[in-house]
Write a protein that holds these residues in place. Structure first.
Motif, PDB file in Angstrom:
ATOM      1  N   PRO A  89       0.675  -1.323  -0.130  1.00 54.18           N
ATOM      2  CA  PRO A  89      -0.065   0.144  -0.014  1.00 54.18           C
ATOM      3  C   PRO A  89       0.676   1.441  -0.032  1.00 54.18           C
ATOM      4  CG  PRO A  89      -0.264  -0.961   2.213  1.00 54.18           C
ATOM      5  CD  PRO A  89       0.716  -2.090   1.286  1.00 54.18           C
ATOM      6  N   VAL A  90       1.490   1.475  -1.082  1.00 54.54           N
ATOM      7  CA  VAL A  90       2.589   2.549  -1.033  1.00 54.54           C
ATOM      8  C   VAL A  90       2.248   3.492  -2.594  1.00 54.54           C
ATOM      9  CG1 VAL A  90       5.022   3.153  -1.431  1.00 54.54           C
ATOM     10  CG2 VAL A  90       4.527   1.253   0.191  1.00 54.54           C
ATOM     11  N   ARG A  91       2.207   4.598  -2.353  1.00 56.67           N
ATOM     12  CA  ARG A  91       2.167   5.548  -3.511  1.00 56.67           C
ATOM     13  C   ARG A  91       3.120   5.820  -4.153  1.00 56.67           C
ATOM     14  NH1 ARG A  91      -1.543   7.596   0.277  1.00 56.67           N
ATOM     15  NH2 ARG A  91      -3.689   7.754  -0.400  1.00 56.67           N
ATOM     16  N   PRO A  92       3.340   5.865  -5.473  1.00 58.56           N
ATOM     17  CA  PRO A  92       4.467   6.155  -6.241  1.00 58.56           C
ATOM     18  C   PRO A  92       5.139   7.338  -5.860  1.00 58.56           C
ATOM     19  CG  PRO A  92       2.930   5.511  -7.914  1.00 58.56           C
ATOM     20  CD  PRO A  92       2.147   5.417  -6.600  1.00 58.56           C
ATOM     21  N   SER A  93       4.441   8.321  -5.367  1.00 59.21           N
ATOM     22  CA  SER A  93       5.181   9.629  -4.713  1.00 59.21           C
ATOM     23  C   SER A  93       5.797   9.381  -3.651  1.00 59.21           C
ATOM     24  CB  SER A  93       4.003  10.742  -4.566  1.00 59.21           C
ATOM     25  OG  SER A  93       2.930   9.913  -3.703  1.00 59.21           O
ATOM     26  N   GLN A  94       5.467   8.441  -2.743  1.00 58.97           N
ATOM     27  CA  GLN A  94       6.220   7.952  -1.813  1.00 58.97           C
ATOM     28  C   GLN A  94       7.537   7.385  -2.049  1.00 58.97           C
ATOM     29  OE1 GLN A  94       2.882   5.595   0.137  1.00 58.97           O
ATOM     30  NE2 GLN A  94       3.194   6.845   1.859  1.00 58.97           N
ATOM     31  N   VAL A  95       7.432   6.682  -2.945  1.00 57.46           N
ATOM     32  CA  VAL A  95       8.858   6.213  -3.479  1.00 57.46           C
ATOM     33  C   VAL A  95      10.078   7.126  -4.011  1.00 57.46           C
ATOM     34  CG1 VAL A  95       9.677   4.366  -5.322  1.00 57.46           C
ATOM     35  CG2 VAL A  95       7.428   3.952  -4.068  1.00 57.46           C
ATOM     36  N   VAL A  96       9.282   7.862  -4.807  1.00 64.75           N
ATOM     37  CA  VAL A  96      10.159   9.026  -5.558  1.00 64.75           C
ATOM     38  C   VAL A  96      10.700   9.970  -4.446  1.00 64.75           C
ATOM     39  CG1 VAL A  96      10.290  10.748  -7.070  1.00 64.75           C
ATOM     40  CG2 VAL A  96       9.163   8.985  -7.753  1.00 64.75           C
ATOM     41  N   THR A  97       9.633  10.362  -3.421  1.00 57.59           N
ATOM     42  CA  THR A  97      10.165  11.177  -2.254  1.00 57.59           C
ATOM     43  C   THR A  97      11.082  10.551  -1.453  1.00 57.59           C
ATOM     44  OG1 THR A  97       7.836  11.963  -2.303  1.00 57.59           O
ATOM     45  CG2 THR A  97       9.142  12.569  -0.574  1.00 57.59           C
ATOM     46  N   GLY A  98      10.966   9.340  -1.095  1.00 58.14           N
ATOM     47  CA  GLY A  98      11.966   8.548  -0.279  1.00 58.14           C
ATOM     48  C   GLY A  98      13.250   8.550  -0.964  1.00 58.14           C
ATOM     49  N   LYS A  99      13.283   8.258  -2.289  1.00 58.34           N
ATOM     50  CA  LYS A  99      14.712   8.286  -2.914  1.00 58.34           C
ATOM     51  C   LYS A  99      15.286   9.421  -3.133  1.00 58.34           C
ATOM     52  CE  LYS A  99      14.022   3.756  -4.619  1.00 58.34           C
ATOM     53  NZ  LYS A  99      15.040   2.699  -3.966  1.00 58.34           N
ATOM     54  N   LEU A 100      14.320  10.378  -3.328  1.00 62.73           N
ATOM     55  CA  LEU A 100      15.095  11.865  -3.247  1.00 62.73           C
ATOM     56  C   LEU A 100      15.803  12.252  -2.023  1.00 62.73           C
ATOM     57  CD1 LEU A 100      15.451  14.325  -5.359  1.00 62.73           C
ATOM     58  CD2 LEU A 100      13.431  15.279  -4.366  1.00 62.73           C
ATOM     59  N   LEU A 101      14.743  12.180  -0.963  1.00 58.65           N
ATOM     60  CA  LEU A 101      15.392  12.667   0.355  1.00 58.65           C
ATOM     61  C   LEU A 101      16.646  11.989   0.616  1.00 58.65           C
ATOM     62  CD1 LEU A 101      11.876  13.129   2.073  1.00 58.65           C
ATOM     63  CD2 LEU A 101      13.341  15.012   1.474  1.00 58.65           C
ATOM     64  N   ALA A 102      16.494  10.812   0.242  1.00 56.34           N
ATOM     65  CA  ALA A 102      17.986   9.910   0.575  1.00 56.34           C
ATOM     66  C   ALA A 102      19.049  10.539   0.155  1.00 56.34           C
ATOM     67  CB  ALA A 102      17.662   8.456   0.368  1.00 56.34           C
ATOM     68  N   VAL A 103      19.071  10.889  -1.157  1.00 54.51           N
ATOM     69  CA  VAL A 103      20.125  11.486  -2.099  1.00 54.51           C
ATOM     70  C   VAL A 103      20.597  12.616  -1.136  1.00 54.51           C
ATOM     71  CG1 VAL A 103      20.773  12.344  -4.179  1.00 54.51           C
ATOM     72  CG2 VAL A 103      19.570  10.095  -4.155  1.00 54.51           C
ATOM     73  N   LEU A 104      19.560  13.536  -1.123  1.00 54.61           N
ATOM     74  CA  LEU A 104      19.615  14.880  -0.614  1.00 54.61           C
ATOM     75  C   LEU A 104      20.367  14.983   0.647  1.00 54.61           C
ATOM     76  CD1 LEU A 104      16.378  16.930  -1.910  1.00 54.61           C
ATOM     77  CD2 LEU A 104      18.683  16.841  -2.734  1.00 54.61           C
ATOM     78  N   LEU A 105      19.948  13.932   1.553  1.00 52.24           N
ATOM     79  CA  LEU A 105      20.261  13.816   3.097  1.00 52.24           C
ATOM     80  C   LEU A 105      21.991  13.579   2.876  1.00 52.24           C
ATOM     81  CD1 LEU A 105      18.784  14.285   5.604  1.00 52.24           C
ATOM     82  CD2 LEU A 105      18.572  11.723   5.771  1.00 52.24           C
ATOM     83  N   PHE A 106      22.070  12.672   2.102  1.00 58.00           N
ATOM     84  CA  PHE A 106      23.405  11.966   2.090  1.00 58.00           C
ATOM     85  C   PHE A 106      24.376  13.165   1.348  1.00 58.00           C
ATOM     86  CE2 PHE A 106      27.253   9.797   0.559  1.00 58.00           C
ATOM     87  CZ  PHE A 106      27.165   8.721   1.298  1.00 58.00           C
ATOM     88  N   LEU A 107      23.857  13.864   0.532  1.00 55.46           N
ATOM     89  CA  LEU A 107      24.717  15.199   0.014  1.00 55.46           C
ATOM     90  C   LEU A 107      24.857  16.191   1.004  1.00 55.46           C
ATOM     91  CD1 LEU A 107      23.114  15.364  -3.709  1.00 55.46           C
ATOM     92  CD2 LEU A 107      25.392  14.566  -3.104  1.00 55.46           C
ATOM     93  N   LEU A 108      23.815  16.444   1.979  1.00 58.90           N
ATOM     94  CA  LEU A 108      24.085  17.297   2.926  1.00 58.90           C
ATOM     95  C   LEU A 108      25.300  16.926   3.811  1.00 58.90           C
ATOM     96  CD1 LEU A 108      22.852  19.760   4.663  1.00 58.90           C
ATOM     97  CD2 LEU A 108      21.814  18.112   5.903  1.00 58.90           C
ATOM     98  N   GLY A 109      25.300  15.727   4.293  1.00 61.13           N
ATOM     99  CA  GLY A 109      26.564  15.138   4.917  1.00 61.13           C
ATOM    100  C   GLY A 109      27.779  15.468   4.130  1.00 61.13           C
TER     101      GLY A 109
END
Lengths: 254, 310
Positions: A89-109
């Protein structure tokens, strides 16, 4: 943030931290930063040195964003783990958001690691202004966001992460060095085609104003244009929306 | 628990499913049987929410899959043929990730993961990397991910494919142990497996349901027909016609003449085998072996696949 998005983010972060590419990318980036600071900038003042630091960090973070985002969707599809989202029960928007946030969080570090040493060193010679720092950070964020967005879209469209990486890198190169690329390409093409055709001339592409670099560079010297910020945010949102539509399509799931 | 009505799926100009209808009651284990390309995997993928049907409707535990797909998906656990495993992760973090995707909160996750680790006998390898596990263990981890949110309906696509015989036995025991807790619909090429695990079978051919009944009915064990094997030392030239003329005999399949074997299908009536044997003996055909043969599901499958089933 929903549990599914958070789960996606955690998993992506784990994957990135375990990726051998990061072990290489960070020292290489830091070495380049040091080179920019001590050799390339010569005896310029702190303000000009800061400009060089942000430019160098932009290139490192941009490439890092492409590297991190390229396997995000393509690898999941290739390995068959994408079926987990399709049947949850996952929306595609949740998938894309999760992936993007992970990349941005890593880039912040990565950005903190990259910028802290040169910024500290510069601050010893001359006090840094918050406005200059924040505008530079905003420029880095927007560049990273765009690089990650375009690579996420590429990653959704292809099955192999190396193809997505090439697409993302090509987009980044065109964005940052598009004018120089265009000058060289038109130069080569004009030398290959008869001048009488009049289709391609060496002057094409030399006119000033290639969007990407012109939008970013003012931020690295402390000048934030709201229009430029809007253009980049809209561009990133459009890319992510298209990536979302691709992920939501039945063809992508099958 | 599961109602499928007039389900149709078209890929371009290829019709994968053509008006498939069946239902599964709560607590049942139902087998989905068919040749390659019969539509088993497409059916399961639609039921799991991975594909959209071209037409028809599916209701899972009272939820319409098309109009309320998020609620319906919460009721379903799906083990696809291609295992959705991340080789770079360890077993417990992987199950935690799947539990998050399935919408379990932090309190539920720990209990659910412990439950499926025990149910699938994975407790000892919970901290091992998935990439280093054997095929049998990987299958168990994949089954655990399908169970982690305690679904009402469990869909298993070829759950024993690629396993060695011992692992197959263990997996079948595992599936049987899930009966009662979950409603199970599984596809398999292994007909023994279906007959051992399932109370009912849905037979698919060319995207259509050609038979749907209990295993005992489909295998003829309900008493409608039985098969008798005979070995004769002096079979007559007109063996086929002579046997078919006997009362109660509905089919005769003679083997090679040099072996003298013949398979006779008869209606089940009291004393039919005694009458058959008496007839063969009285005619002096040299009866040297007689035994009753139960139809296997494979026989039924081939009869229906050939299009001459009942």
């Amino acid at each position: 943030m929903t549990g599914a998005t958070l789960g996606m983010l955690r998993r992506e972060m784990g994957r990135m931290l375990s990726g051998s590419g990061m072990i290489l990318a960070l020292p290489v980036g830091m070495a380049w930063m040091a080179w920019q600071r001590y050799y390339s900038s010569g005896d310029l003042g702190a303000a000009d040195t800061l400009d060089g630091v942000f430019r160098a960090a932009g290139v490192v973070l941009g490439v890092l964003a492409v590297w991190l985002a390229s396997p995000s969707l393509s690898a999941e599809r290739a390995e068959g783990t994408a079926s987990l989202w399709a049947t949850s029960p996952v929306r595609p928007s949740q998938v894309v958001t999760g992936k993007l946030l992970a990349v941005l969080l890593f880039l912040l570090g990565a950005a903190l690691l990259l910028l802290a040493p040169p910024l500290w060193h510069i601050s010893l010679a001359e006090p840094l202004t918050w406005g200059r720092l924040l505008s530079g950070m905003l420029g880095l964020f927007l560049l990273s966001l765009l690089a990650a967005s375009v690579t996420l879209l590429a990653s959704a469209l292809v099955r192999h992460f190396s193809t997505a990486f090439c697409w993302g890198l090509a987009a980044l190169v065109v964005w940052i060095w598009g004018d120089q690329v265009l000058v060289r390409v038109t130069g080569i093409l004009s030398s290959l085609t008869p001048a009488s055709w009049g289709v391609i001339s060496p002057e094409m592409g030399t006119s000033a104003g290639w969007g990407g670099k012109d939008l970013l560079l003012p931020m690295f010297v402390g000048w934030v244009d709201a229009g430029a910020v809007c253009i980049m945010l809209v561009a990133a949102a459009t890319l992510l929306l298209v990536a979302h539509q691709v992920v939501a399509s039945e063809r992508w799931r099958s | 628990m599961l109602q499928v009505e007039a389900l149709t799926k078209v890929f371009g100009d290829f019709t994968a499913l053509d008006g498939v209808s069946f239902s599964v009651a709560e607590g049942e284990i139902v087998g989905l049987l068919g040749e390659n390309g019969a539509g088993k995997t497409t059916t399961l993928r639609i039921l799991a929410g991975a594909l959209y049907p071209t037409s028809g409707w599916v209701r899972i535990g009272g939820c319409d899959l098309l109009s309320n797909h998020l609620a319906a998906k919460r009721k379903v656990g799906y083990l696809p043929e291609r295992l959705p495993l991340d080789d770079a992760m360890r077993v417990r973090p992987y199950l935690d990730y799947v539990a998050r995707l399935r919408g379990l909160d932090s309190d539920e996750r720990a209990d659910s993961i412990d439950r499926v680790l025990d149910a699938c006998h994975l407790r000892d390898i919970a901290e091992r990397g998935i990439g280093v596990l054997s095929r049998g263990m990987r299958m168990r981890v994949a089954l655990a991910q399908a169970l982690v949110h305690n679904p009402e309906l469990l869909l298993l696509d070829e759950p024993t494919a690629g396993l060695d015989p011992e692992q197959v036995i263990n997996m079948r025991e595992l599936i049987r142990s899930l009966a009662g807790h979950h409603t199970i619909l599984f596809s398999s090429h292994n007909l023994n497996e279906v007959s051992e695990c399932c109370s009912r079978v849905v037979l698919l051919r060319g995207g259509q349901v050609v038979a749907e009944d209990s295993v005992s009915v489909l295998t003829g064990l309900d008493g409608r027909e039985e098969t008798v094997f005979l070995r004769l030392t002096r079979p007559p030239d007109d063996l086929h016609d002579a046997l078919l003329a006997l009362e109660g005999v509905v089919g005769v399949e003679p083997g090679p003449p040099e072996l003298g074997t013949v398979v006779v299908r008869t209606v089940v009536t009291p004393g039919i085998r005694e009458r058959l044997v008496a007839e063969v003996v009285s005619r002096g055909w040299g009866l040297c072996e007689v035994r009753q043969v139960s139809d296997t599901l494979e026989d039924v499958f081939h009869r229906h696949a050939a299009g001459n089933g009942e």
